[in-house]
Design an enzyme around this catalytic site. Sequence first.
Site, PDB file in Angstrom:
ATOM      1  CD  GLU A 122       1.525  -4.616  -4.276  1.00 34.66           C
ATOM      2  OE1 GLU A 122       2.423  -3.825  -3.911  1.00 34.66           O
ATOM      3  OE2 GLU A 122       0.671  -5.076  -3.499  1.00 34.66           O
ATOM      4  CD  GLU A 151       0.588  -8.920  -2.179  1.00 37.60           C
ATOM      5  OE1 GLU A 151       0.498  -7.966  -1.361  1.00 37.60           O
ATOM      6  OE2 GLU A 151       1.551  -9.075  -2.955  1.00 37.60           O
TER       7      GLU A 151
END
Length: 509
Positions: free
Chosen positions: A175, A309
């Site tokens: 991220e 994810e």
Amino acid sequence: MDQTTAIIDLDLPGPRISRHVYGHFAEHLGRCIYGGFFVGEDSDVPNERGIRTDVVEALRALSIPNLRWPGGCFADDYHWRDGIGPRDQRPRMVNSHWGDVVEDNSFGTHEFMDLCELLGTDAYISGNVGSGSVAEMSEWIEYLTRADDSPMADLRRRNGRDEPWKVPFFGIGNEAWGCGGNLRVEQFASLARQYSTYVRNHAGNEVYRIAAGASDADLHWTEVLMQSFDALDRAEEADAPAGPFQAVSLHYYTMTGPWADKGSATEFSEDEWYLALERAGYMDQLLTRHGQVMDRYDPHRRVGLVVDEWGTWWNVEPGTNPGFLYQQNTLRDALVASVHLDAFHRHAERVVMANIAQTVNVLQAMLLTDPESGALVRTPSYHVFEMNTGHHDADSLDVHLQGVPTRTGEKSELPLVSASASTRGGTALVSLTNLDAQAGRTVVLDLRGRDVVGHSARVLSAPGLATHNTPEAPDAVAPVTLDAVRPHDRGLEVTLPAHSYVTVSLTLA
């Protein structure tokens, strides 16, 4: 009862469904590692070198293909040297992302790789780009995988491990658009090339490098990463691995409210049931859209898409630490999982791996451990993964649905039947989900191209939409044999109960 038809050509296999789309995720977050996987050698909970044996046994039953660690957001604060050597001498750190608690690093590289060996699974290491260095990442892969007397191999031996490990997968940051550095994609694309170059192949260990990719529908992030590759469109290099990294990731979570109030895991209306499933179905659109961007730059599909994810993210259970992300897991979560897995099957030509978040005690967990009694609970989502093991490394089959009812949703029409199928050798597996909260559904399996000489079926459902498993009722949601399968002149006729997930196993001539 209304009828849907599913046309399946059993003799026309498509792209292979990688077992790695059934991957899992273990972050230093709440009770995922400590109390979930790891209890220490002195615990009253049965363990092997501190690792819970009941957790290992439960996950081995899923044929868990890979495990991602140590994060997540935690990964870009993690410095691997803090987690090696004698445990009582390891430095502590603050886990600022998840509960602002002190991490003692008693579970580190050796413990994680021991866990992978006990599970019989592949390691997916997530490297620190946000606060780490190129040299730090380079030395970690050397420590893990080099066999000779190099400095890092020598350090590993001094810490008790003679032989190197195999590490097939390595993440280049996490991220990077957020907790992994708040970078712009143009910045990160250059860093991804640089860091990946130094994640070297040692001692025959071939590393598949995965660059931190987009959140949700950020197609610009994917496009810039794809532009950073060299010569993906050259036909003469179509069979060569992409480089310097080989895949990009995608993150997407299902919730029914805004970020600040995501919705309850166990107290929801029928409208929220449908909203969650509609938003879960959005994954298929995301895979299509990101895949189209990738196709423009990578027509030979040398670059993989890794959804490392995904899953439901609800408000934490009342009375628990808000930074620990502990939530219950209901029948609704199970069907969210089945809808996602169907999408991964349909996009098998591009989706090479996926990791549900997270394995134990966090978000859409497979397993919940009770801190008072030590009991282990298999969640409804666990059972979907177990029922789907027949899809691992099987060849996908197109499923053409006709007569599917829909419900008008928030932004789109929600199909109330989801399906996918695969074949391997003399068998096939068909997965069917009835998303209708109230009504059952008859599905005719129009099976073509090969003779079906045997079949069996299982169903996962429950009396209520929010039914879930607890230490007191561990099998409130558990699969049972489905007898409502009958011969039909086109193949088989299957009755799906309301709000249910069904798998039909076929024996082929």
